[in-house]
Design an enzyme around this catalytic site. Structure first.
Site: not given
Length: 431
Positions: A121-122
């Site tokens: 994720a980011k």
């Protein structure tokens, strides 16, 4: 650490150089390149081209003068087949949806190559953190956390620090989330101060892993560390910790740099005496007997080069002038795709970022375990466990490197994609 940006290209032709390349295009190209070496279901590859979800939120913040400014925030969740999503939150003016998706994909590969039970994720907010007072940054963080509250959590998605954020930011995220949940939940983020559930050794971990991979690469190529010269571009947390460890282990660090240039001494630098950017910003060249440019540092005649500052510093323009036999990526994406091909053609060993600087996410995993179990580890245990994890990942990547006619980067992506594909195959597609 810097963000990377490379562009997609036809795998059969020469990839273009990096200035206009995006993180998303790079991640997709790397996925295709790894898939070409593996006999995996094309449907799994197709699934991995797309994020599971991208949350876009509006973040209104009251400035200190009473005005309200509205920012845009994102959280991209790429793949959770191996476990909860994991990845940083950054505050930077250039944060975009596609950048977050591309970096989330990279986190998927990084977690898989380290065999961690996470997916990628980011996220972040499109804001210049330098324009925010401490109070404004806290209000921004707490409101952003509230907007993301339904998509993050210790068993769902665990953010961490990134560009423009730090342990204090993570403490605010944890507190905002915990207050809304009605209980203290330290495991919702990693990279916190140890006093509120953070792990010893977390801040130093990316630099430590870079040093470990450098040592293992030297062993691979029969180089004694005490006969190895090293140049480090970027003397922030990653570069300084890597340089100091390698210095302690016997290597000769001949150059270190910050934005103003590089201290250079062919006889070796006493790295402990040079303040890192975190300790004293932009102090590397103060009092140096000899100063060279960052561009000159990249082409020094050394055994090992560690670009640990920015993305896209080794390009088509200077790749042929890189004299090091081994390049260890401390930053994310410091080498453009064209430069990578040029270095490979010259048999320069490039140890990729998804392996070399993976100490950060690995110790984040340790922090998550400590938070779940409500039991802190000693610094010695953290460092011992990190050493073991890095060596295990190294062995897996080395096995593919030696078994196939591929580069170290390709070997790392092959390991990662194999593990992700096996997990997708085992779980299947619901419904």
């Amino acid at each position: 650490m810097a963000s990377a940006s490379e562009t997609s290209s036809d795998p059969a032709g020469d990839p273009p150089d990096a200035p206009t390349e995006s993180a998303l295009e790079t991640a997709l190209r790397q996925l295709r390149a790894a898939a070409d070496h593996l006999d995996i279901d094309s449907n799994i590859v197709e699934r991995l081209k797309h994020p599971t979800k991208v949350e876009e939120v509006t973040v209104p913040v009251e400035r200190d003068d009473g005005t309200v400014e509205v920012f845009t925030g994102y959280r991209a969740q790429h793949d959770s087949v191996r476990g909860p999503y994991k990845g940083g939150l950054r505050y930077h003016p250039d944060v975009t949806r596609d950048e977050c998706v591309g970096l989330a994909m990279w986190m998927t590969w990084k977690c898989a190559v380290m065999d961690l039970p996470f997916g990628g994720a980011k996220g972040g907010v499109a804001v210049d953190p330098k324009t925010l007072s401490r109070a404004e940054k806290e209000r921004l963080t707490r409101r952003f956390t509230q907007e993301l509250r339904t998509v993050i959590g210790p068993n769902q998605d665990i953010p961490a620090p990134d560009m423009g954020t730090d342990p204090q930011t993570m403490a605010w995220v944890m507190d905002a989330y915990s207050m809304q949940e009605g209980e203290t939940i330290p495991g919702v983020v990693t990279g916190k101060p140890p006093v509120v559930g953070g792990s010893e050794g977390r801040a130093e971990a990316p630099g430590r892993s870079v040093a470990i991979v450098t040592r293992l690469a030297c062993e691979q190529y029969d180089r004694r560390l005490d006969e190895t010269t090293v140049a480090v571009q970027g003397y922030g947390s990653v570069g300084a910790n890597a340089a100091r460890l390698l210095d302690d282990w016997g290597a000769t660090v001949v150059a270190v740099s910050d934005v103003n240039g590089a201290m250079y001494d062919p006889d070796g630098i006493e790295t402990a005496a040079v303040p890192s950017h975190d300790e004293t910003p932009e102090a590397v060249t103060r009092g140096a007997d000899r100063v060279i440019s960052n561009d000159e540092l990249l082409t020094l005649d050394v055994d090992v080069l560690i670009p640990a500052a920015l993305g896209n510093v080794i390009t088509k323009a200077n790749a042929e002038a890189v004299a090091a036999d081994i390049v260890v990526e401390g930053a994310n994406g410091p080498i453009t795709s064209t430069a990578d091909s040029l270095l490979a053609a010259r048999d320069v060993a490039v140890l990729p970022d998804i392996l070399a600087n993976a100490g950060g996410v690995t110790v984040s995993y340790f922090e998550w375990l400590q938070d779940i179990n409500r039991r802190a580890w000693s610094l010695e245990r953290v460092n011992d466990e990190l050493e073991a994890e890095m060596e295990a990942a190294w062995r897996a990547v080395r096995a593919e490197f030696e078994r196939r006619d591929v580069t170290w980067r390709e070997a790392a992506y092959i390991v990662a994609l194999s593990r992700i594909a096996d997990a997708h195959d085992a779980r299947g597609l619901w419904p």
